[in-house]
Design an enzyme around this catalytic site. Structure first.
Site, PDB file in Angstrom:
ATOM      1  N   LYS A  22     -27.534 -19.331 -12.792  1.00 42.40           N
ATOM      2  CA  LYS A  22     -27.451 -17.827 -13.102  1.00 42.40           C
ATOM      3  C   LYS A  22     -26.288 -17.221 -12.308  1.00 42.40           C
ATOM      4  O   LYS A  22     -25.833 -16.097 -13.409  1.00 42.40           O
ATOM      5  CB  LYS A  22     -29.121 -17.869 -12.238  1.00 42.40           C
ATOM      6  CG  LYS A  22     -29.160 -15.967 -11.931  1.00 42.40           C
ATOM      7  CD  LYS A  22     -30.232 -15.797 -10.783  1.00 42.40           C
ATOM      8  CE  LYS A  22     -30.161 -13.935 -10.851  1.00 42.40           C
ATOM      9  NZ  LYS A  22     -29.155 -13.057  -9.780  1.00 42.40           N
ATOM     10  N   ASN A  23     -25.891 -16.991 -11.429  1.00 38.67           N
ATOM     11  CA  ASN A  23     -25.377 -16.193 -10.921  1.00 38.67           C
ATOM     12  C   ASN A  23     -23.380 -16.266 -11.651  1.00 38.67           C
ATOM     13  O   ASN A  23     -22.812 -15.526 -11.860  1.00 38.67           O
ATOM     14  CB  ASN A  23     -24.308 -16.354  -9.419  1.00 38.67           C
ATOM     15  CG  ASN A  23     -25.625 -15.248  -8.829  1.00 38.67           C
ATOM     16  OD1 ASN A  23     -26.547 -15.419  -8.604  1.00 38.67           O
ATOM     17  ND2 ASN A  23     -26.016 -15.608  -7.181  1.00 38.67           N
ATOM     18  N   CYS A 117     -31.270  -6.861  -6.981  1.00 42.74           N
ATOM     19  CA  CYS A 117     -32.825  -6.990  -5.981  1.00 42.74           C
ATOM     20  C   CYS A 117     -32.128  -6.107  -4.611  1.00 42.74           C
ATOM     21  O   CYS A 117     -31.037  -5.736  -4.429  1.00 42.74           O
ATOM     22  CB  CYS A 117     -32.304  -8.602  -5.560  1.00 42.74           C
ATOM     23  SG  CYS A 117     -33.399  -9.544  -6.558  1.00 42.74           S
ATOM     24  N   ARG A 122     -26.208  -2.395  -1.215  1.00 42.24           N
ATOM     25  CA  ARG A 122     -25.114  -3.027  -1.615  1.00 42.24           C
ATOM     26  C   ARG A 122     -24.284  -2.479  -2.133  1.00 42.24           C
ATOM     27  O   ARG A 122     -23.676  -1.840  -3.415  1.00 42.24           O
ATOM     28  CB  ARG A 122     -26.097  -3.576  -2.652  1.00 42.24           C
ATOM     29  CG  ARG A 122     -26.730  -4.419  -1.579  1.00 42.24           C
ATOM     30  CD  ARG A 122     -27.387  -5.731  -3.355  1.00 42.24           C
ATOM     31  NE  ARG A 122     -26.697  -5.961  -3.763  1.00 42.24           N
ATOM     32  CZ  ARG A 122     -27.043  -7.471  -4.751  1.00 42.24           C
ATOM     33  NH1 ARG A 122     -28.410  -7.241  -5.549  1.00 42.24           N
ATOM     34  NH2 ARG A 122     -26.879  -8.244  -5.094  1.00 42.24           N
ATOM     35  N   ASP A 305     -27.977 -16.506  -0.013  1.00 43.93           N
ATOM     36  CA  ASP A 305     -29.641 -16.591  -1.321  1.00 43.93           C
ATOM     37  C   ASP A 305     -30.635 -17.800  -1.008  1.00 43.93           C
ATOM     38  O   ASP A 305     -32.042 -17.754  -1.441  1.00 43.93           O
ATOM     39  CB  ASP A 305     -29.431 -17.092  -2.912  1.00 43.93           C
ATOM     40  CG  ASP A 305     -28.719 -15.578  -3.413  1.00 43.93           C
ATOM     41  OD1 ASP A 305     -28.569 -14.864  -2.791  1.00 43.93           O
ATOM     42  OD2 ASP A 305     -27.844 -15.949  -4.309  1.00 43.93           O
ATOM     43  N   ARG A 397     -36.909 -13.698 -12.900  1.00 42.88           N
ATOM     44  CA  ARG A 397     -34.940 -13.160 -13.229  1.00 42.88           C
ATOM     45  C   ARG A 397     -34.310 -14.737 -12.948  1.00 42.88           C
ATOM     46  O   ARG A 397     -33.088 -14.533 -13.012  1.00 42.88           O
ATOM     47  CB  ARG A 397     -34.384 -12.514 -12.458  1.00 42.88           C
ATOM     48  CG  ARG A 397     -35.442 -10.603 -12.747  1.00 42.88           C
ATOM     49  CD  ARG A 397     -34.765  -9.830 -12.296  1.00 42.88           C
ATOM     50  NE  ARG A 397     -33.273 -10.217 -11.942  1.00 42.88           N
ATOM     51  CZ  ARG A 397     -32.296  -9.211 -10.715  1.00 42.88           C
ATOM     52  NH1 ARG A 397     -33.302  -9.064  -9.847  1.00 42.88           N
ATOM     53  NH2 ARG A 397     -31.112  -9.536 -10.375  1.00 42.88           N
TER      54      ARG A 397
END
Ligand code: UD1
Length: 418
Positions: A22-23, A117, A122, A305, A397
């Site tokens: 995903k990333n 998220c 962040r 994660d 997601r």
């Protein structure tokens, strides 16, 4: 709105195919803007973040064609600007990669302030520092970030914190800057390397990705290419943890074992047997789970994660485990939900002290973010009775065909529309 219902207590057994990362995918899709040409991206995970980004690109004037379930063809030739200042771009953090890509190609870009998220403050100061060092003016007004430069000129940029997002964003913009950019204290995560490989495949000149100094020599032109996204280390780690939690015996295919070293080491410490092959890993959990301590760190340290799913596993290990979260200060929102299931956890600041219990019990719980959702899935698989997980859209997601893969491994999981 959907919820997942898991009947716990079933041992995971069999083989699971790990999807594309995903990333990496959420950075490579925006990076196609730089090409101004046709790119084929393969091994994409079928997750909502990929769909959202494809829709954003279409909104910006690109064409996106599905070439089967896991591949798309993106043609960004028709794009004349990169202004993604609308709401859907807020849904995911990775929309900010359109800033670096748009800046590189059009010398300007605009994106709504990124969401993603809710796991801490962040900030994006390192992205801004990088863009400014390359000669861009950055403004944030009414929730929109704008970047604009007359000329982009390579620079030496020292990152004050190791940031995956800022490292990638600077690589994107710098690939079209004049001269050499040097990123010092760069992130070394596997997806930074995958994005660098994609850029080089477009014709960029990026060297050193995977080390903490990345050198990018700007080029005048980039062109389309075919790229295969690397396997998802976080999805793989989640299945490894789920296998350990259920005393399972599973084989994960399509993985790069090197990317999983941190999780492999910690699971071995807990008494789990891990057998590595070239592109697969077998996880066998036969013995009682030993307590361990984990501290999240940048790659190759233990990934933040996986901290949340790992916390779920530690709730049923023997003795006391200490989990220290050093990357995101707000990443313990799963803890209250785990407590509903009978876990014994105390959180003080960035440290969670987990006292192992004999069993978890199914309960109604709610995912607060993507990996918190994964943590609740792990807890649900091991708990006695039924667990209902609300807010499954967070899990969607980042996890490709979660129920299908789990059911194939012997879990009892079903999705219910609310
Ligand atoms: C990426 C991953 C996310 C993972 C995280 C850390 C994607 C889409 N997401 O997120 O899954 O949890 O890396 O491995 O790839 N920071 C600053 N200033 C900045 C940028 C970051 O202070 O400008 C701080 C953050 O608050 C955090 C740390 O740096 O404490 C790491 O963040 P970063 O690596 O940037 O995470 P993301 O790229 O957002």
């Amino acid at each position: 709105m959907n919820k997942l219902i898991i009947e716990g207590g079933h041992r995971l057994q069999g083989e699971v195919e790990i999807s594309g990362f995903k990333n990496a995918a959420v950075a490579i899709i925006p990076a196609t803007v730089l090409a101004g040409d046709t790119c084929i991206i393969e091994n994409l995970p079928e997750i909502s973040d990929v769909k959202t980004l494809s829709e954003i690109l279409i909104g910006l004037g690109a064409t996106v064609r599905e070439l089967g379930p896991k591949a798309i063809e993106v043609n960004t030739t028709g794009m004349t600007e990169c202004f993604a200042d609308y709401e859907s771009a807020k849904e995911l953090r990775a929309s900010y990669y359109l800033l670096g890509a748009g800046l590189g190609r059009f010398k300007k870009a605009r994106v709504v302030y990124p969401g993603g998220c809710s796991i801490g403050t962040r900030p994006i100061d390192q992205h801004i520092k990088g863009f400014e060092a390359l000669g861009a003016k950055v403004t944030i007004e009414h929730g929109i970030i704008s970047v604009e430069a007359d000329r982009l000129v390579g620079a030496e940029i020292y990152m004050d914190v190791v940031s995956v997002g800022a490292t990638i964003n600077i690589m994107l913009a710098a690939s079209r800057a004049e001269g050499m950019t040097i990123i010092e204290n760069a992130a070394k995560e596997p997806h930074v390397v995958d994005v660098a490989n994609f850029l080089n495949c477009l014709g960029a000149d990026v060297r050193g990705a995977g080390t903490d100094v990345i050198k990018i020599k700007g080029v005048h032109e980039l062109k389309g290419c075919n790229h295969m996204v690397i396997p998802d280390q976080i999805e793989a780690g989640t299945y490894m943890i789920a296998a350990a939690a259920t005393k399972g015996d599973i084989v994960l295919n399509n993985v790069i074992p090197k990317h999983l070293e941190a999780i492999t080491a910690k699971l071995k410490e807990m008494g789990i047997e891990i057998i590595e092959n070239c592109e697969s890993i077998r996880v066998v959990a036969n013995s009682p789970l030993k307590n361990i301590n984990i501290k999240t760190l940048v790659y190759p340290g233990f990934p933040t994660d996986l901290q949340q799913p790992m916390s779920s596993l530690l709730t049923v290990a023997n003795g006391t485990s200490v989990v220290t979260e050093t990357i995101f200060e707000g990443r313990f929102k799963h803890v209250d939900e785990l407590k509903r299931m009978g876990a014994n956890i105390k959180v003080e600041g960035r440290v969670a002290v987990i006292n192992g219990v004999d069993k978890l019990m199914g309960a109604k719980v709610s995912a607060s973010d993507l990996r918190a959702g994964a943590a609740l899935v792990v807890a649900g698989l091991v708990a006695e009775g039924e667990t209902e997980i609300e807010n499954v859209h967070f899990v969607d997601r980042g996890y490709d065909q979660l129920e299908e893969k789990l059911v194939k491994l012997g879990a009892r999981v079903r999705r219910v529309s609310l």
